[in-house]
Write a protein that holds these residues in place. Structure first.
Motif, PDB file in Angstrom:
ATOM      1  N   LEU A 102     -15.026  -6.769 -34.202  1.00  0.00           N
ATOM      2  CA  LEU A 102     -13.767  -6.045 -34.330  1.00  0.00           C
ATOM      3  C   LEU A 102     -13.952  -4.573 -34.663  1.00  0.00           C
ATOM      4  N   ARG A 103     -15.202  -4.180 -34.959  1.00  0.00           N
ATOM      5  CA  ARG A 103     -15.430  -2.804 -35.370  1.00  0.00           C
ATOM      6  C   ARG A 103     -15.136  -1.830 -34.244  1.00  0.00           C
ATOM      7  N   GLY A 104     -15.441  -2.224 -33.005  1.00  0.00           N
ATOM      8  CA  GLY A 104     -15.190  -1.319 -31.882  1.00  0.00           C
ATOM      9  C   GLY A 104     -13.738  -0.914 -31.772  1.00  0.00           C
ATOM     10  N   PRO A 105     -12.797  -1.852 -31.683  1.00  0.00           N
ATOM     11  CA  PRO A 105     -11.382  -1.488 -31.596  1.00  0.00           C
ATOM     12  C   PRO A 105     -10.899  -0.685 -32.798  1.00  0.00           C
ATOM     13  N   LEU A 106     -11.406  -1.006 -34.004  1.00  0.00           N
ATOM     14  CA  LEU A 106     -10.973  -0.270 -35.194  1.00  0.00           C
ATOM     15  C   LEU A 106     -11.452   1.171 -35.163  1.00  0.00           C
ATOM     16  N   ILE A 107     -12.702   1.352 -34.759  1.00  0.00           N
ATOM     17  CA  ILE A 107     -13.232   2.712 -34.670  1.00  0.00           C
ATOM     18  C   ILE A 107     -12.509   3.515 -33.605  1.00  0.00           C
ATOM     19  N   LEU A 108     -12.270   2.882 -32.440  1.00  0.00           N
ATOM     20  CA  LEU A 108     -11.533   3.569 -31.373  1.00  0.00           C
ATOM     21  C   LEU A 108     -10.100   3.870 -31.812  1.00  0.00           C
ATOM     22  N   GLY A 109      -9.506   2.932 -32.553  1.00  0.00           N
ATOM     23  CA  GLY A 109      -8.156   3.172 -33.048  1.00  0.00           C
ATOM     24  C   GLY A 109      -8.101   4.366 -33.972  1.00  0.00           C
ATOM     25  N   LYS A 110      -9.112   4.472 -34.863  1.00  0.00           N
ATOM     26  CA  LYS A 110      -9.177   5.631 -35.750  1.00  0.00           C
ATOM     27  C   LYS A 110      -9.352   6.911 -34.946  1.00  0.00           C
ATOM     28  N   LEU A 111     -10.178   6.842 -33.887  1.00  0.00           N
ATOM     29  CA  LEU A 111     -10.391   8.006 -33.037  1.00  0.00           C
ATOM     30  C   LEU A 111      -9.095   8.447 -32.366  1.00  0.00           C
ATOM     31  N   VAL A 112      -8.304   7.475 -31.884  1.00  0.00           N
ATOM     32  CA  VAL A 112      -7.025   7.791 -31.239  1.00  0.00           C
ATOM     33  C   VAL A 112      -6.071   8.454 -32.229  1.00  0.00           C
ATOM     34  N   VAL A 113      -5.963   7.867 -33.442  1.00  0.00           N
ATOM     35  CA  VAL A 113      -5.051   8.421 -34.440  1.00  0.00           C
ATOM     36  C   VAL A 113      -5.464   9.835 -34.836  1.00  0.00           C
ATOM     37  N   ASP A 114      -6.769  10.040 -35.032  1.00  0.00           N
ATOM     38  CA  ASP A 114      -7.256  11.380 -35.389  1.00  0.00           C
ATOM     39  C   ASP A 114      -6.996  12.380 -34.270  1.00  0.00           C
ATOM     40  N   SER A 115      -7.204  11.964 -33.013  1.00  0.00           N
ATOM     41  CA  SER A 115      -6.982  12.880 -31.886  1.00  0.00           C
ATOM     42  C   SER A 115      -5.505  13.245 -31.756  1.00  0.00           C
ATOM     43  N   LEU A 116      -4.624  12.298 -32.045  1.00  0.00           N
ATOM     44  CA  LEU A 116      -3.185  12.605 -32.002  1.00  0.00           C
ATOM     45  C   LEU A 116      -2.816  13.617 -33.080  1.00  0.00           C
ATOM     46  N   GLY A 117      -3.432  13.445 -34.270  1.00  0.00           N
ATOM     47  CA  GLY A 117      -3.160  14.401 -35.335  1.00  0.00           C
ATOM     48  C   GLY A 117      -3.655  15.795 -34.999  1.00  0.00           C
ATOM     49  N   ARG A 118      -4.847  15.884 -34.449  1.00  0.00           N
ATOM     50  CA  ARG A 118      -5.390  17.200 -34.079  1.00  0.00           C
ATOM     51  C   ARG A 118      -4.602  17.801 -32.923  1.00  0.00           C
ATOM     52  N   LYS A 119      -4.083  16.963 -32.025  1.00  0.00           N
ATOM     53  CA  LYS A 119      -3.270  17.476 -30.917  1.00  0.00           C
ATOM     54  C   LYS A 119      -2.014  18.154 -31.452  1.00  0.00           C
ATOM     55  N   ARG A 120      -1.398  17.556 -32.439  1.00  0.00           N
ATOM     56  CA  ARG A 120      -0.189  18.152 -33.024  1.00  0.00           C
ATOM     57  C   ARG A 120      -0.500  19.460 -33.762  1.00  0.00           C
ATOM     58  N   GLU A 121      -1.759  19.613 -34.166  1.00  0.00           N
ATOM     59  CA  GLU A 121      -2.167  20.857 -34.829  1.00  0.00           C
ATOM     60  C   GLU A 121      -2.592  21.919 -33.828  1.00  0.00           C
ATOM     61  N   GLY A 122      -2.601  21.540 -32.547  1.00  0.00           N
ATOM     62  CA  GLY A 122      -2.932  22.509 -31.508  1.00  0.00           C
ATOM     63  C   GLY A 122      -4.316  22.352 -30.929  1.00  0.00           C
ATOM     64  N   PHE A 123      -5.061  21.329 -31.353  1.00  0.00           N
ATOM     65  CA  PHE A 123      -6.404  21.093 -30.832  1.00  0.00           C
ATOM     66  C   PHE A 123      -6.393  19.785 -30.037  1.00  0.00           C
ATOM     67  N   GLY A 124      -6.244  19.920 -28.725  1.00  0.00           N
ATOM     68  CA  GLY A 124      -6.026  18.734 -27.891  1.00  0.00           C
ATOM     69  C   GLY A 124      -7.210  18.281 -27.085  1.00  0.00           C
ATOM     70  N   ASP A 125      -8.425  18.796 -27.394  1.00  0.00           N
ATOM     71  CA  ASP A 125      -9.598  18.434 -26.592  1.00  0.00           C
ATOM     72  C   ASP A 125      -9.930  16.947 -26.712  1.00  0.00           C
ATOM     73  N   GLU A 126      -9.922  16.419 -27.934  1.00  0.00           N
ATOM     74  CA  GLU A 126     -10.250  15.008 -28.124  1.00  0.00           C
ATOM     75  C   GLU A 126      -9.211  14.111 -27.452  1.00  0.00           C
ATOM     76  N   TYR A 127      -7.953  14.508 -27.571  1.00  0.00           N
ATOM     77  CA  TYR A 127      -6.858  13.746 -26.931  1.00  0.00           C
ATOM     78  C   TYR A 127      -7.041  13.725 -25.412  1.00  0.00           C
TER      79      TYR A 127
END
Length: 540
Positions: free
Chosen positions: A23-48
């Motif tokens: 289950l670690r894979g989906p959890l890590i990817l989920g954290k990556l998605v949430v972090d990328s959404l947060g950075r996108k709202r701050e104006g950094f959309g590369d990860e998204y």
């Protein structure tokens, strides 16, 4: 265990170490998605953007896709409207041809997404319906799509209201290949099996689209290409003449005879159009047959509901359409399933004819359908035919009594509805006279209809109605001494004035003649939407 769809990035980080390795894979990817959404709202959309690009990869392995879907399911509460690119990428995933684990994960993701973000309902439904346009997909693939759609319909009560406009807008245009038309129609009808609230709308949509194809099918060209023997109205009056039942199991619908096209391109197009009509008719027939006759046994309740649905569709899509030649046979077939159904259909048509608020062209079309149905359908009993003749003649006599003396003259503009019913009476008499006369009181019944009052009226229906019908009616009634028409017919011939503008139609069809009043007969097109095909070509 964390709550699905509501985990924050910190929760994902804290609990990741406590879960099993798989289950670690989906959890890590989920954290990556949430972090990328947060950075996108701050104006950094590369990860998204990188995540969107990854999900847009066509050759993604099933195990990777499954991991991403499980990860996205954990963070659907973060997938707000500004995450539409990411959600759109997931909706374009080719999941239906994957392993069952991927299919389960995708449907689970969709249900969680719509539970948290109903703003994506339209997009999700559209992505699923578009898969019905892919003939390359297997039946299993389509069934998986239906499963996902059914889950959403059960999850979101308002989804049928969004689904119907999509089904309508995505229906393949009539020029699309026949395989696409068939696949979409078959899937469309399957939707109605698990969404009964849309069944009538789906049947109406299917028939409405089929009517558009039907009006473009040139009947003469199709019959020549298929080397079928055309049915001519050549009823013989001697003892060896053929009975009306030899003209087919069902009635031929009233429709115009079109001139055959001669160019090779047009012939190819005609054949393709006819093939589309054949395939779609077969598909809809199979659906109705399964619905009304499960396991080959008539389900009267289902058949009755289906009949009333088809009558409403007939009223809205078929009766108002000029030159439809095939689609109405589905309605005719349903009316043959039970002995009470023909009366329901005829009462429906008669109500349309009698309704003064109904446009005259629709009333004339209703009269034409009554004529063809009673005359040509074997399952319409002789008692029903007699009743129809009695009711129609009663209306005709009442009409003549109610007309003012000034209006009593041959004029199809004023009396168009009247003439259409007169022609219907003549037509039924021609086709069913043998069966009527075999009855003990058949001759007296026909004489009691008082045809003499009709043909000697100043409206002169023998002058205006289709000459082929009139001539045969005159021959039959004269030979059995019911009424004598030839004196009036001869008078009408003498009154006709030659006209250089008289148009000659195809062989076997009466030339349009112009009388002394300068008006065309009912067989001519007096207006662009006059249903002249329904009136003038009852005899095919």
């Amino acid at each position: 265990t964390c709550c699905v769809g509501t985990m924050t990035s910190s929760e994902l980080h804290i609990e990741a170490g406590d879960l099993k390795t798989h289950l670690r894979g989906p959890l890590i990817l989920g954290k990556l998605v949430v972090d990328s959404l947060g950075r996108k709202r701050e104006g950094f959309g590369d990860e998204y953007a990188a995540i969107v690009e990854k999900l847009s990869t066509r050759e993604m392995k099933s195990v990777v896709m499954c991991r991403w879907l499980k990860a996205l399911k954990l963070c659907v509460s973060h997938l707000t409207r500004d995450s539409d690119l990411l959600v759109g990428a997931t909706l374009r995933l080719d999941w239906t041809e994957r392993d069952q684990e991927v299919v389960n994960a995708y449907v689970d993701y969709l249900s969680n997404l719509l539970s948290a973000q109903t703003c994506y309902l339209h997009s999700v439904l559209e992505s699923l319906v578009k898969k019905f346009l892919l003939p390359s997909h297997t039946e299993t693939s389509h069934l998986r799509t239906h499963w996902a759609l059914q889950v959403i319909l059960e999850l979101v009560p308002t989804s049928p209201a969004f689904l119907l406009p999509l089904l309508r807008s995505l229906f393949p245009y009539k020029s699309r290949p026949v395989v696409i038309q068939e696949v979409y129609l078959r899937n469309l009808l399957h939707v109605s099996t698990y969404c009964p609230t849309l069944h009538e709308d789906i049947v109406h949509l299917a028939i409405h689209q089929m009517v558009r194809i039907d009006v473009e099918v040139p009947r003469v060209q199709v019959e020549e290409e298929e080397e079928e023997e055309r049915i001519h109205f050549d009823v013989e009056m001697d003892e060896g003449s053929r009975d009306h039942s030899s003209h087919g199991d069902l009635l031929r619908p009233p429709a115009p005879i079109l001139t055959a096209c001669h160019s090779q391109t047009t012939v190819m197009s005609s054949c393709e159009t006819a093939e589309k009509m054949d395939v779609m008719m077969k598909t809809l027939f199979e659906h109705l047959h399964t619905l009304c006759l499960p396991n080959g046994v008539l389900d009267l309740d289902r058949a009755t509901k289906c009949l009333h649905i088809c009558l409403r569709v007939f009223e809205q899509a078929i009766l108002t359409t000029h030159a439809s030649s095939h689609i109405q046979f589905l309605v005719f077939w349903i009316t043959s399933l039970h002995q009470s159904f023909p009366d329901v259909f005829l009462n429906f048509l008669w109500d349309k004819f009698q309704a003064l608020a109904t446009p005259p062209v629709i009333r004339q079309a209703a009269a034409a359908y009554i004529a063809s149905y009673v005359a040509r359908a074997k399952f319409v009993s002789l008692s029903t035919a007699r009743l129809c003749l009695s009711v129609m003649m009663q209306w005709i006599h009442q009409y003549l009594e109610n007309c003012s003396s000034e209006s009593l003259r041959p004029d199809e503009v004023i009396h168009g509805v009247f003439y259409s019913l007169c022609q219907a009476v003549f037509y039924v008499c021609v086709f069913r006279h043998k069966a009527l006369l075999k009855e003990k009181d058949g001759l007296s019944f026909l004489r009691q209809l008082n045809f003499e009052k009709l043909i000697t009226s100043k409206c002169n229906p023998l002058k205006v109605c289709l000459s082929t019908v009139v001539e045969l009616f005159a021959s039959i009634t004269s030979s059995h001494e019911i009424v004598f028409c030839y004196t009036i017919l001869e008078q009408n011939r003498r009154l006709l004035l030659p006209s250089a503008s008289a148009a000659i139609t195809s062989p076997g069809v009466r030339a349009m003649t112009t009388g002394g009043n300068g008006r065309r007969s009912l067989s001519s097109s007096s207006s662009p939407s006059s249903h002249e095909g329904l009136q003038a070509n009852l005899l095919d």
